[in-house]
Design a protein around this motif. Structure first.
Motif, short mmCIF file in Angstrom:
data_model
loop_
_atom_site.label_atom_id
_atom_site.label_comp_id
_atom_site.label_asym_id
_atom_site.label_seq_id
_atom_site.Cartn_x
_atom_site.Cartn_y
_atom_site.Cartn_z
N MET B 1 44.72 37.39 34.49
CA MET B 1 44.75 38.81 34.81
C MET B 1 44.74 39.66 33.55
O MET B 1 43.95 40.60 33.43
CB MET B 1 46.01 39.05 35.65
CG MET B 1 46.25 40.42 36.23
SD MET B 1 45.88 41.94 35.41
CE MET B 1 47.38 42.27 34.55
N ALA B 2 45.59 39.30 32.56
CA ALA B 2 45.64 40.08 31.33
C ALA B 2 44.26 40.16 30.68
O ALA B 2 43.92 41.16 30.05
CB ALA B 2 46.66 39.48 30.37
N ALA B 3 43.46 39.11 30.86
CA ALA B 3 42.12 39.09 30.27
C ALA B 3 41.23 40.20 30.83
O ALA B 3 40.24 40.59 30.21
CB ALA B 3 41.46 37.73 30.51
N LEU B 4 41.58 40.72 32.00
CA LEU B 4 40.79 41.80 32.57
C LEU B 4 41.01 43.11 31.82
O LEU B 4 40.16 43.97 31.80
CB LEU B 4 41.17 42.01 34.05
CG LEU B 4 40.54 41.02 35.01
CD1 LEU B 4 41.28 41.04 36.33
CD2 LEU B 4 39.07 41.34 35.22
N LEU B 5 42.18 43.24 31.22
CA LEU B 5 42.49 44.47 30.49
C LEU B 5 42.27 44.33 28.99
O LEU B 5 42.15 45.32 28.30
CB LEU B 5 43.95 44.89 30.76
CG LEU B 5 44.22 45.60 32.09
CD1 LEU B 5 45.71 45.74 32.32
CD2 LEU B 5 43.54 46.96 32.13
N ASP B 6 42.25 43.10 28.51
CA ASP B 6 42.18 42.87 27.06
C ASP B 6 40.88 42.17 26.68
O ASP B 6 40.74 40.96 26.88
CB ASP B 6 43.38 42.03 26.62
CG ASP B 6 43.45 41.91 25.12
OD1 ASP B 6 42.48 42.32 24.43
OD2 ASP B 6 44.45 41.39 24.61
N PRO B 7 39.93 42.90 26.10
CA PRO B 7 38.63 42.30 25.77
C PRO B 7 38.71 41.24 24.67
O PRO B 7 37.76 40.48 24.47
CB PRO B 7 37.78 43.50 25.33
CG PRO B 7 38.75 44.58 25.01
CD PRO B 7 39.99 44.33 25.78
N GLU B 8 39.87 41.17 23.96
CA GLU B 8 40.02 40.16 22.90
C GLU B 8 40.31 38.78 23.50
O GLU B 8 40.12 37.76 22.85
CB GLU B 8 41.19 40.53 21.97
CG GLU B 8 41.11 41.92 21.38
CD GLU B 8 40.02 42.05 20.34
OE1 GLU B 8 39.98 41.19 19.44
OE2 GLU B 8 39.18 42.97 20.45
N MET B 9 40.81 38.76 24.73
CA MET B 9 41.21 37.49 25.32
C MET B 9 40.01 36.72 25.85
O MET B 9 39.01 37.30 26.24
CB MET B 9 42.21 37.71 26.46
CG MET B 9 43.60 38.11 25.94
SD MET B 9 44.78 38.36 27.27
CE MET B 9 44.92 36.70 27.91
N ALA B 10 40.15 35.38 25.88
CA ALA B 10 39.07 34.52 26.34
C ALA B 10 38.87 34.68 27.85
O ALA B 10 39.79 35.05 28.57
CB ALA B 10 39.39 33.06 26.01
N VAL B 11 37.65 34.39 28.32
CA VAL B 11 37.37 34.37 29.76
C VAL B 11 38.16 33.21 30.36
O VAL B 11 38.14 32.09 29.85
CB VAL B 11 35.86 34.18 30.00
CG1 VAL B 11 35.57 34.01 31.49
CG2 VAL B 11 35.08 35.36 29.43
N PRO B 12 38.90 33.45 31.46
CA PRO B 12 39.69 32.38 32.06
C PRO B 12 38.83 31.18 32.46
O PRO B 12 37.68 31.34 32.86
CB PRO B 12 40.29 33.05 33.31
CG PRO B 12 40.25 34.51 33.02
CD PRO B 12 39.05 34.74 32.16
N ALA B 13 39.40 29.98 32.37
CA ALA B 13 38.68 28.76 32.73
C ALA B 13 38.43 28.73 34.23
O ALA B 13 39.16 29.36 35.00
CB ALA B 13 39.50 27.54 32.32
N GLY B 14 37.40 28.03 34.65
CA GLY B 14 37.12 27.86 36.08
C GLY B 14 36.21 28.92 36.65
O GLY B 14 35.85 28.86 37.82
N LEU B 15 35.83 29.91 35.83
CA LEU B 15 34.90 30.94 36.28
C LEU B 15 33.52 30.58 35.74
O LEU B 15 33.35 30.43 34.53
CB LEU B 15 35.32 32.33 35.78
CG LEU B 15 36.73 32.76 36.20
CD1 LEU B 15 37.04 34.14 35.65
CD2 LEU B 15 36.88 32.73 37.71
N VAL B 16 32.56 30.45 36.64
CA VAL B 16 31.26 29.88 36.26
C VAL B 16 30.11 30.71 36.83
O VAL B 16 30.31 31.56 37.69
CB VAL B 16 31.13 28.42 36.76
CG1 VAL B 16 32.16 27.53 36.06
CG2 VAL B 16 31.31 28.35 38.27
N ASP B 17 28.89 30.41 36.36
CA ASP B 17 27.71 31.00 36.99
C ASP B 17 27.16 30.01 38.03
O ASP B 17 27.81 29.01 38.34
CB ASP B 17 26.66 31.41 35.94
CG ASP B 17 26.01 30.22 35.25
OD1 ASP B 17 26.22 29.06 35.68
OD2 ASP B 17 25.28 30.44 34.26
#
Lengths: 281, 236
Positions: B1-17
């Motif tokens: 969730m924090a990654a949604l607000l912080d562009p410095e954070m990595a994309v969470p694992a498990g999210l794919v195309d």
């Protein structure tokens, strides 16, 4: 859970209500037979927004569309928010209430966007619990809307249509079919929109959404369609919509245009295009 | 969730195309929607602040604000209540100390716009003595601001093409005659008078609180003219 007292939405075109169109709507509604509002914009204590809504509700059937319940969220629903929603539905007595298959809150913070969830038996149970909760508090059946997706979950175990069908079967809720969202998700996740719609339980559809999207590209140059509600409905979405209506019969159909909102006549023209499909000449 | 607000954070694992590759830019759509939609809410709520700072600076500022103060409410009409406090402590704008006051005024105008409706109360039947003893109920849309800067003059210069502000403190009264809030600069003693009324003091006591040189008729005129007196506490 069907509320026999509340009138249903007309099986004609509606538009998303924007305050700048207030006078035009009353003076020249054209093909528009009903209006949809975002619930959260009418949760203030008073003032012009509520006065205008009361006025419009005397002339038009109103659909209340929530964007903030976070039905797909992990925690329990926000009781204060649900109470505000109940208050709105109690005085307005809208023809319909709908929300999204999405989440938008985490640790108390509200993110003002519709975020995706993985489709699994566990999330079916969670969403069904939340839909049950909403329906019992509001005392009415709700419609649940299919999302637009930009990515997939590696851990998903179910298809979206299967997920929606299962939630509807457990809760008795209806579905809001957003045809543009199907088109956007199909392009982004590489599935066939027509096959998705062929599988969709159209008998449960109480409302259809049509909106515009924006075309971008991902890191690999693949098309990335973004559901921005800021443009006219594209021809392939109209074609999918016409197929749905041919199969399901007329349904209340919303033109959803929330950003770069056009002048009233342009919005009415989009509604008229839907009307021509709903009632062929 | 924090990654949604912080562009410095990595994309969470498990999210794919669609091919199972990491989501990458696809995740950024959600990130951009979150920040973009909240920034739009703030720009709509603080138009003078945006004008004073310029659109590009305002959007950058909003990006810092929304990460430090993400919404605690789902009613976006009032998101940004922490903006004055945020600006008062925002070092890069320390040389423009009136910005926090401008934000306070704009938030007060938003609150007034969405406040509950209340019909004006007719005071004409009340004689002078009962009037001085009365405790007035003011409308929910009334707001009082005491600013160290010429906050309403700045607002008018930017929204209505008013004259250049003179650098002086301003006390501001907001009333809402029907649907549109109207702001007035209060004369000497006016803020103490209105504050006493809001605290539930009698008109007489509020008049005492206002001190020497206070013209009660001017301020009562603003309150009555703005439909701001909606009842008597004695009648509740």
């Amino acid at each position: 859970m069907v509320d026999a007292v509340t009138p249903a939405l007309p099986n004609g075109p509606g538009v998303g209500y924007k305050a700048q169109h207030f006078n035009d709507i009353l003076a020249a509604p054209g093909a528009v037979t009903w209006l949809e509002i975002h619930a959260e914009n009418y949760m203030g204590d008073g003032g012009r927004p509520l006065a205008q809504l009361r006025h419009l509700a005397e002339r038009f059937a109103i659909s209340v569309h929530g964007v903030g319940l976070s039905i797909g969220g992990e925690g329990p629903l926000d009781a204060a928010h649900l109470a505000r929603l109940k208050h709105l539905c109690d005085w307005l007595r809208p023809a319909s209430f709908s929300e999204h298959l999405a989440w938008s809150t985490h640790d108390g913070a509200y993110l003002n966007d519709l975020l995706p969830l993985p489709y699994t038996p566990a999330t079916v149970a969670r969403v069904a619990d939340h839909v049950d909760h909403v329906q019992s508090v509001l005392g009415r059946r709700m419609l649940l809307e299919n999302p637009s997706s930009y990515l997939a979950f590696a851990g998903a175990e179910m298809a979206e249509v299967e997920f929606l069908r299962e939630v509807a079967a457990r809760t008795g809720c209806g579905l809001l079919l957003d045809v543009n969202n199907v088109f956007v998700s199909a392009a982004n996740l590489d599935f066939d929109a027509a096959a998705y719609l062929a599988d969709f339980p159209l008998d449960l559809v109480g409302e259809i959404h049509l909106g515009g999207h924006f075309v971008d590209a991902d890191d690999h140059g693949a098309a990335l369609l973004i559901d921005h509600h800021g443009a006219a409905v594209v021809d392939p979405v109209w074609a999918l919509y016409a197929d749905v209506i041919a199969k399901a019969g007329a349904r209340p159909t919303l033109i959803e245009w929330d950003n770069d909102v056009p002048d009233w006549p342009e919005l009415v023209a989009e509604a008229a295009r839907a009307a021509a499909i709903l009632v062929p000449a | 969730m924090a990654a949604l607000l912080d562009p410095e954070m990595a994309v969470p694992a498990g999210l794919v195309d669609a091919r199972g590759q990491p989501a990458g830019r696809r995740f950024s759509v959600y990130r951009n929607n979150v920040a973009g939609s909240l920034t739009d809410v703030l720009a709509a709520g603080f138009p003078v602040l945006e004008k004073l700072l310029g659109a590009a600076y305002f959007r950058a500022l909003a990006g810092v604000f929304l990460r430090a103060h993400p919404p605690q409410t789902r009613m976006m009409m009032l998101y940004g209540a922490d903006m004055p406090v945020f600006l008062a402590g925002f070092a890069p704008l320390a040389h423009l100390p009136y910005m926090a006051d401008v934000a306070r005024l704009e938030q007060a105008l938003r609150e007034s716009y969405h406040a509950a409706d209340a019909a004006a109360h007719d005071l004409s039947a009340l004689g002078p003595e009962p009037f001085m003893a009365a405790r007035l109920v003011l409308a929910p849309g009334v707001r009082l601001l005491r600013a160290r800067h010429p906050v309403l003059s700045i607002w008018r210069a930017n929204m209505e093409g008013g004259p250049a502000p003179r650098m002086q403190a301003e006390d501001v009264l907001i009333v809402r005659p029907e649907f549109d809030p109207v702001a007035h600069v209060l004369p000497t003693g006016g803020a103490a008078f209105v504050a006493a009324l809001l605290a539930g003091d009698s008109v007489g006591a509020a008049f005492e609180a206002a001190g020497d040189g206070f013209d009660v008729n001017v301020v009562l005129g603003l309150l009555v003219g703005g439909g701001a007196i909606v009842g008597l506490k004695e009648d509740l």
